[in-house]
Scaffold this motif. Sequence first.
Motif, PDB file in Angstrom:
ATOM      1  N   TYR A  55      41.611  55.046  33.890  1.00 46.71           N
ATOM      2  CA  TYR A  55      40.330  54.405  33.622  1.00 46.71           C
ATOM      3  C   TYR A  55      40.144  53.191  34.538  1.00 46.71           C
ATOM      4  N   ILE A  56      41.183  52.378  34.647  1.00 49.55           N
ATOM      5  CA  ILE A  56      41.101  51.199  35.503  1.00 49.55           C
ATOM      6  C   ILE A  56      40.830  51.603  36.947  1.00 49.55           C
ATOM      7  N   PHE A  89      34.120  49.236  43.768  1.00 49.76           N
ATOM      8  CA  PHE A  89      34.361  49.037  45.193  1.00 49.76           C
ATOM      9  C   PHE A  89      33.348  49.835  46.021  1.00 49.76           C
ATOM     10  N   ALA A  90      33.068  51.048  45.581  1.00 47.50           N
ATOM     11  CA  ALA A  90      32.086  51.877  46.294  1.00 47.50           C
ATOM     12  C   ALA A  90      30.714  51.220  46.234  1.00 47.50           C
ATOM     13  N   ARG A  93      33.338  40.876  39.439  1.00 48.02           N
ATOM     14  CA  ARG A  93      32.525  41.964  38.903  1.00 48.02           C
ATOM     15  C   ARG A  93      33.421  43.052  38.322  1.00 48.02           C
ATOM     16  N   PHE A  94      34.472  43.358  39.051  1.00 46.88           N
ATOM     17  CA  PHE A  94      35.411  44.371  38.572  1.00 46.88           C
ATOM     18  C   PHE A  94      35.977  43.963  37.213  1.00 46.88           C
ATOM     19  N   LEU A  95      36.413  42.704  37.113  1.00 44.23           N
ATOM     20  CA  LEU A  95      37.012  42.247  35.854  1.00 44.23           C
ATOM     21  C   LEU A  95      36.001  42.207  34.721  1.00 44.23           C
ATOM     22  N   GLY A 144      39.736  38.261  58.849  1.00 43.58           N
ATOM     23  CA  GLY A 144      39.696  39.140  57.688  1.00 43.58           C
ATOM     24  C   GLY A 144      39.846  38.348  56.408  1.00 43.58           C
ATOM     25  N   ILE A 145      39.405  38.945  55.329  1.00 43.48           N
ATOM     26  CA  ILE A 145      39.586  38.320  54.019  1.00 43.48           C
ATOM     27  C   ILE A 145      39.780  39.414  52.985  1.00 43.48           C
ATOM     28  N   GLY A 146      40.584  39.122  51.975  1.00 42.10           N
ATOM     29  CA  GLY A 146      40.808  40.135  50.953  1.00 42.10           C
ATOM     30  C   GLY A 146      41.492  39.567  49.733  1.00 42.10           C
ATOM     31  N   PHE A 147      41.672  40.428  48.752  1.00 43.32           N
ATOM     32  CA  PHE A 147      42.453  40.018  47.583  1.00 43.32           C
ATOM     33  C   PHE A 147      43.287  41.191  47.106  1.00 43.32           C
ATOM     34  N   ALA A 148      44.294  40.882  46.324  1.00 38.74           N
ATOM     35  CA  ALA A 148      45.087  41.922  45.675  1.00 38.74           C
ATOM     36  C   ALA A 148      45.137  41.605  44.197  1.00 38.74           C
ATOM     37  N   LEU A 149      44.939  42.633  43.411  1.00 41.77           N
ATOM     38  CA  LEU A 149      44.933  42.470  41.964  1.00 41.77           C
ATOM     39  C   LEU A 149      46.087  43.259  41.373  1.00 41.77           C
ATOM     40  N   GLY A 150      46.851  42.622  40.494  1.00 42.64           N
ATOM     41  CA  GLY A 150      47.993  43.294  39.874  1.00 42.64           C
ATOM     42  C   GLY A 150      47.549  44.104  38.669  1.00 42.64           C
TER      43      GLY A 150
END
Length: 425
Positions: A22-23, A31-32, A149-151, A300-306
């Motif tokens: 689900y996640i 993301f899309a 937004r994702f969270l 570049g810029i980004g994030f990582a989510l655990g």
Amino acid sequence: MQFNAPRGTKDILPPASLKWQYIEKVAREVFANYNYDEIRTPIFEYTELFQRGIGEVTDIVEKEMYTFEDKGGRSLTLRPEGTASVIRSFLENKIYGQAQPTKYYYIGPMFRYERPQSGRFRQFHQLGVEAIGSNDPALDAEIISLGMRFLSNFGLEDLSLHLNSVGCKYCRPKYIEILKDYLINNRELLCNDCKARIDRNPLRVLDCKNERCQSVIDDAPKIVDHLCRECYGHFSSVQAYLDILKINYYINPKLVRGLDYYTNTAFEIKDSHLGAQDTVFGGGRYNGLAEEIGGKKIPGIGFALGIERLLLSIKAQNIEIPIEKGIDLYITVIGENAKKEAFRLNDLLRNTGFKTEMDYLDRSVRSQMKSADRMNADYTIILGEDELENDSATIRNMKTGNEKLIKLSSLINEMKQLVYGEEVV
RNA sequence: GUGGGUGUAGCUCAGUUGGCUAGAGCGCAGGAUUGUGGCUCCUGAGGCCGUGGGUUCAAGCCCCAUCACCCACCCCA
């Protein structure tokens, strides 16, 4: 001899695996929606990529990498994070030749050799996002808002966005010197760990949790006050864009991220419901990374989510993840002939698109009904010798308990009507 | 790598100052209902009490070691 999963690794069993799905589904949708496409890079890379990309003096490279030699004598490393691989791929495949920026996301396992604790594992999973090829502060804000937004899809509360700038390769070293001077002057007030850090990694002193150090840290010179004009402008602009989106943030001068490649924007989302490892996702800009690993200078810029931490956060806040449970129909059988017919019908129903199940343990009708109940079956049919002879079966609505006799030959149509409400032609 | 905590049934846990065949709830299986789930009741299966030593007439309980897990430090997702 029984085996355990290696320390710091976990099996993801149902129903937990359904939560993971689900996640991941939500992530792919969000993301899309922001026009990010998936990239899949190898799980292992040449060790040198991480050494040079992440930085030789970082904890990750110094003591946390799963490094091994393959049969060809090459030194390989299980990826401890995703960004270095993505940039390597970007350069290798000459994606910079296409229209920019390039927007990627990835989902997958990462590996770090650490002592496990709450929210920390040796194999853990990240959802990451990278926007490559532009230094526009609007992209910094987009990346952050994308994460938020994702969270927001999960209804989490009490999340705080910490924001800082770590400058660039010109202004950061100057700031570090200023900070170092200050720390040396206040050396006696610091804990032993921090005394040692003054030389090794003075920025680390800033996020020391030791109470003794707090007063020193609070009065320490802030990097924001020592950014060069360009970096200061970038930082202000990121804030302005966040303001446009009405995203609340907290400027945290103590936020210094552990990987060398970060420049300018640094951010973390923390959940106060979590334990010591409370960062759900973190990231920042890495304008020097591409060059560092031997490529052109590409921002570049980004994030990582655990994902594990997101799950902990969801659990801590008593949020239920909607998981699809239940089947449309359970076929209860009595006797060998009925079982054969049930087996045929089961296959037919599944080919038609229904989610169905039957008994494989030759159990009593009562037990089969129990199974149907536990599986959350909407309907059951009961197939015995008598029914077979008459080409009929009893179909039972498990919610209401209502039953009726139907012809087996019309079972598919009957199910369509019951499940989809379609009129039978 | 360092520190603290915990290891008893599939799960959550009881188990008195060491004392006879180790318990409960939930779950699982069967039955009460010769072919019908949820509620109730009955019955049953399932434990080398993490592992290895030691003390003792006797150890789930005490001592030592070891392993695993949890939490924290370091650091990060």
